[in-house]
Structures are given as C-alpha cells and as structure tokens.
Motif scaffolding. Structure first.
Motif, PDB file in Angstrom:
ATOM      1  N   HIS A 187      -9.351  -2.019  -1.829  1.00 21.20           N
ATOM      2  CA  HIS A 187      -8.399  -1.362  -0.939  1.00 21.20           C
ATOM      3  C   HIS A 187      -7.311  -0.585  -1.659  1.00 21.20           C
ATOM      4  N   ALA A 188      -6.492  -1.248  -2.465  1.00 18.17           N
ATOM      5  CA  ALA A 188      -5.312  -0.576  -3.017  1.00 18.17           C
ATOM      6  C   ALA A 188      -4.828  -1.246  -4.293  1.00 18.17           C
ATOM      7  N   HIS A 189      -4.202  -0.451  -5.130  1.00 24.13           N
ATOM      8  CA  HIS A 189      -3.502  -0.937  -6.324  1.00 24.13           C
ATOM      9  C   HIS A 189      -2.282  -0.031  -6.486  1.00 24.13           C
ATOM     10  N   ALA A 203       9.218 -11.469  -0.312  1.00 24.30           N
ATOM     11  CA  ALA A 203       8.764 -10.120  -0.686  1.00 24.30           C
ATOM     12  C   ALA A 203       7.370 -10.215  -1.299  1.00 24.30           C
ATOM     13  N   ILE A 204       6.433  -9.424  -0.773  1.00 27.61           N
ATOM     14  CA  ILE A 204       5.048  -9.437  -1.264  1.00 27.61           C
ATOM     15  C   ILE A 204       4.777  -8.126  -2.004  1.00 27.61           C
ATOM     16  N   ILE A 205       4.316  -8.255  -3.244  1.00 35.64           N
ATOM     17  CA  ILE A 205       3.947  -7.099  -4.055  1.00 35.64           C
ATOM     18  C   ILE A 205       2.441  -7.171  -4.305  1.00 35.64           C
ATOM     19  N   ASN A 206       1.741  -6.121  -3.965  1.00 37.77           N
ATOM     20  CA  ASN A 206       0.289  -6.084  -4.135  1.00 37.77           C
ATOM     21  C   ASN A 206      -0.056  -5.690  -5.567  1.00 37.77           C
ATOM     22  N   ALA A 207      -0.720  -6.594  -6.284  1.00 38.01           N
ATOM     23  CA  ALA A 207      -1.168  -6.313  -7.651  1.00 38.01           C
ATOM     24  C   ALA A 207      -2.648  -5.955  -7.679  1.00 38.01           C
ATOM     25  N   GLY A 208      -3.192  -5.564  -6.511  1.00 39.94           N
ATOM     26  CA  GLY A 208      -4.593  -5.156  -6.412  1.00 39.94           C
ATOM     27  C   GLY A 208      -5.355  -6.046  -5.457  1.00 39.94           C
ATOM     28  N   THR A 214       0.856  -1.181   0.000  1.00 42.93           N
ATOM     29  CA  THR A 214       0.000   0.000   0.000  1.00 42.93           C
ATOM     30  C   THR A 214       0.888   1.226   0.000  1.00 42.93           C
ATOM     31  N   LEU A 215       0.328   2.360  -0.400  1.00 39.68           N
ATOM     32  CA  LEU A 215       1.065   3.622  -0.314  1.00 39.68           C
ATOM     33  C   LEU A 215       0.910   4.264   1.055  1.00 39.68           C
ATOM     34  N   ASP A 216       0.020   3.726   1.867  1.00 46.46           N
ATOM     35  CA  ASP A 216      -0.158   4.235   3.228  1.00 46.46           C
ATOM     36  C   ASP A 216       1.156   4.112   3.991  1.00 46.46           C
ATOM     37  N   GLY A 217       1.562   5.186   4.647  1.00 49.09           N
ATOM     38  CA  GLY A 217       2.765   5.154   5.469  1.00 49.09           C
ATOM     39  C   GLY A 217       4.054   5.404   4.715  1.00 49.09           C
ATOM     40  N   GLN A 226     -10.204 -10.045  -2.033  1.00 49.60           N
ATOM     41  CA  GLN A 226     -10.422  -9.650  -0.644  1.00 49.60           C
ATOM     42  C   GLN A 226      -9.433  -8.562  -0.233  1.00 49.60           C
ATOM     43  N   SER A 227      -9.963  -7.448   0.248  1.00 48.12           N
ATOM     44  CA  SER A 227      -9.104  -6.385   0.740  1.00 48.12           C
ATOM     45  C   SER A 227      -8.262  -6.891   1.907  1.00 48.12           C
ATOM     46  N   GLY A 228      -6.982  -6.572   1.893  1.00 47.25           N
ATOM     47  CA  GLY A 228      -6.101  -6.957   2.991  1.00 47.25           C
ATOM     48  C   GLY A 228      -5.385  -8.273   2.806  1.00 47.25           C
TER      49      GLY A 228
END
Length: 345
Positions: free
Chosen positions: A157-159, A148-153, A31-34, A132-134
């Motif tokens: 929640h986030a992309h 390493a975990i990369i969020n692809a959406g 996420t870009l949060d933080g 599912q978000s999260g």
C-alpha cells in the motif's frame, strides 16, 4: 496544481480527516493520500531544519523529551527501523523496540490487546511496519486513536516516509519539482514505495512521472495512476531529470514473473550505457537495499550522479520531522478536547 478540497475523492477525504487535526495539523502519518502540497512542503521544510542536528557533536533536540515511541515492526527491516530509532532518540524520546516474534501476539494475544496494553503504559507514538496493507490505518482509526501512528510500510500500500525522504533528496539536488521528468523503474507491482513516490511527485508538481517496467511487474490499475508507462528502458530514459530504481521484491513474487535476473538486468538494470541516455545532470536514486548487478551497476550506484547515500541521511531528518509534527498535532488535539470538556462542566 493542488486539488481543491471539494474535488478530493472520498478516499482522500477520509485519509485527510484521519491524519489531520481539525485545524490542519498532522496527528498521524499513514499515507500521502489526502495530503496537499502545502503539507508535504511543510514536512520537507521541517526536515531541512533537522539536517544540521546530525552534524552536531551532541545530536539531540528536546522536542520529544518525556515521550515514549514504540517501534512495532511486524515485518523485518533493519534500515528503516534503525533510522526511526535514531530519529526518535535525536528528538530525545524514550524508544522501545518490540520484538514481535517473541511478543505476546506470538503467544495468542490479539494485536488489539497488545496495542491497548502498550497504550496503557503511556506510550505516545507507534511506528508500525506490517505485511498487511491497511494495518496502520486500522490501528489509528479503530484501536488506539489517541496514540500517534507513523506508517513505516504496509503491504503493497504505502511507505510515506521513504517517499518523503526521496522528495527531500530531489529538492536538494534540483531545487524544484515543476518541470521535472522522473522515472520509477523496476518492480512497481510489489512496491509500496513506488505508490507513495508517485503520489508525492504528482502532489508536488512534477511535470511527468514515468513508469518503466515489464508488463508482468506493473499493477493491474496502472492506467489509473496518472503516469506515463514505458516498456523499453532505453526509450524511457530519454530527457530524464531523476531516475529511481526499485528493488526486485522476490519474497513477494508469486509465479514466474521474470525469465531470469540476468535477463532483467540486461533489459531494465541501470548501467552507464542506459544512464547516458538521460540528461547529463540526471540523478540516480534507490530506496535500498541495493542488489548490484540485478537492478543497478556498481559503477552507477557509486558514481557521481548517485545520491543514494544522501537518501539514507535524509531518512533520519524526514522521520524526525514527521514524528515531531505528529506529536505536536496530538498534543494540540488533546488540549483542545480538555478545554472543550472543561467548558461543558
């Protein structure tokens, strides 16, 4: 202005602590949060350095040679998965695309067991897309923190990589974020892209982020997002530097949120008439896939102010940047742990 570390919310601090190593390197990208302006700028600068790789005869650099990247797409997305696969291969990684529909999870095995088995095969990175978000946060925190975990959406929640490729495209065309007025138009309620775009634009210093949508397609917490809200698109187009159109996500809509696609296009579709209300050098963006005649007119999507194809190109460079930075952070963290354990013996 960037927030001082002491002013970060508890949520932002938790996101920052999960995603960054002790010395501030990226180890996950969820996420870009933080993440502050310095980190986002570092990602953009790193991506800039990878742009020319796509122009070479041999489109490879050895940064992830010997590493294994697993694409875990629990939700279909041809474009995003393809760009992640290309990015990993251009970094010289070995890539495994796991077909979730025929994997062990469809035969009763838990997600955690599937991931632990993949980790035991010496996987180094999971690119995760989930409805599912999260889900990527859960995997990074509770299942395989050493991968390493990369969020692809994830869900609504986030992309974050989509938002960052959009930021790279804006910077290439406008050369700055300060003073920019940017509108995000359309189905904001269901869009994980929109939430990440808002966070990125605010962190990077955009003057105004404007949301243009009918009330039925705005989230309940819209007042907490720090954006200007406009229900009339013609008014909302005034003085814009950038307009980002969103896809109508009909697969996520419950109930009659729109009278019809034709009516939505009349009121909120971007055509040449509405675009003329923005600044003459306003650029037009869309995360894709485009629904022509629903969100955007073909003459605009293919016109001189459109940078949509640049977004696609930039997606590979951004994903190369994020993957190489996260792997570097993971390696540094493992080395630090090994030194610590050696000192304790």
């Amino acid at each position: 202005m960037d927030q001082a570390p002491g002013s970060l919310s508890a949520h932002d601090r938790a996101s920052r602590n999960l995603q960054l190593t002790g010395d501030g390197q990226l180890r996950h990208f969820i996420t870009l949060d933080g993440l502050d302006r310095v980190m986002l700028t570092d990602i953009l600068d790193t991506a800039d350095s990878f742009i020319e790789v796509g122009e070479r005869t041999i489109k490879k650099v050895p940064l992830l040679r010997g590493r294994t990247v697993v694409n875990l797409f629990f939700e279909s997305s041809t474009r995003t998965r393809s760009t992640f696969e290309l990015a990993a291969k251009r970094l010289s990684a070995d890539v495994l695309n796991l077909d979730i529909n025929t994997s062990a999870t469809s035969k009763g095995e838990s997600l955690s067991d599937t991931l632990l088995n993949l980790e035991a095969m010496a996987s180094d990175m999971f690119v995760v897309r989930h409805s599912q978000s999260g889900a990527p946060h859960f995997i990074a925190e509770s299942v395989t923190p050493g991968v390493a975990i990369i969020n692809a959406g994830d869900g609504r929640h986030a992309h974050p990589t989509q938002a960052m490729l959009d930021m790279l495209t804006i910077r290439q065309n406008k050369h700055r974020f300060e003073g920019l007025k940017v509108a995000v138009v359309g189905d904001i309620l269901h869009s994980r892209v929109a939430r990440s775009q808002i966070r990125a634009l605010q962190t990077l210093g955009a003057e105004e982020v404007r949301l243009i949508a009918p009330g039925t397609l705005l989230p309940a917490d819209v007042d907490s997002l720090g954006c200007t809200v406009e229900y009339d698109m013609r008014k909302g187009m005034a003085d814009l530097d950038v307009v980002i159109m969103l896809r109508l996500q009909k697969e996520r809509m419950e109930g009659a949120l729109l009278p019809s696609e034709r009516e939505f296009y009349r009121l909120y579709g971007l055509d040449t008439e509405k675009l003329a209300l923005a600044k003459p050098d306003c650029i037009v963006m869309h995360p894709g896939p485009i629904n022509r005649g629903v969100e955007i007119e073909s003459a605009v999507a293919d016109g001189p102010q459109s940078v949509i194809l640049s977004q696609v190109t930039n997606g590979i460079a951004i994903r190369m940047a994020v993957m190489s930075m996260a792997m570097s952070g993971q390696v540094a963290e493992r080395a630090g742990r090994s030194r610590q354990q050696g000192g304790e013996q």
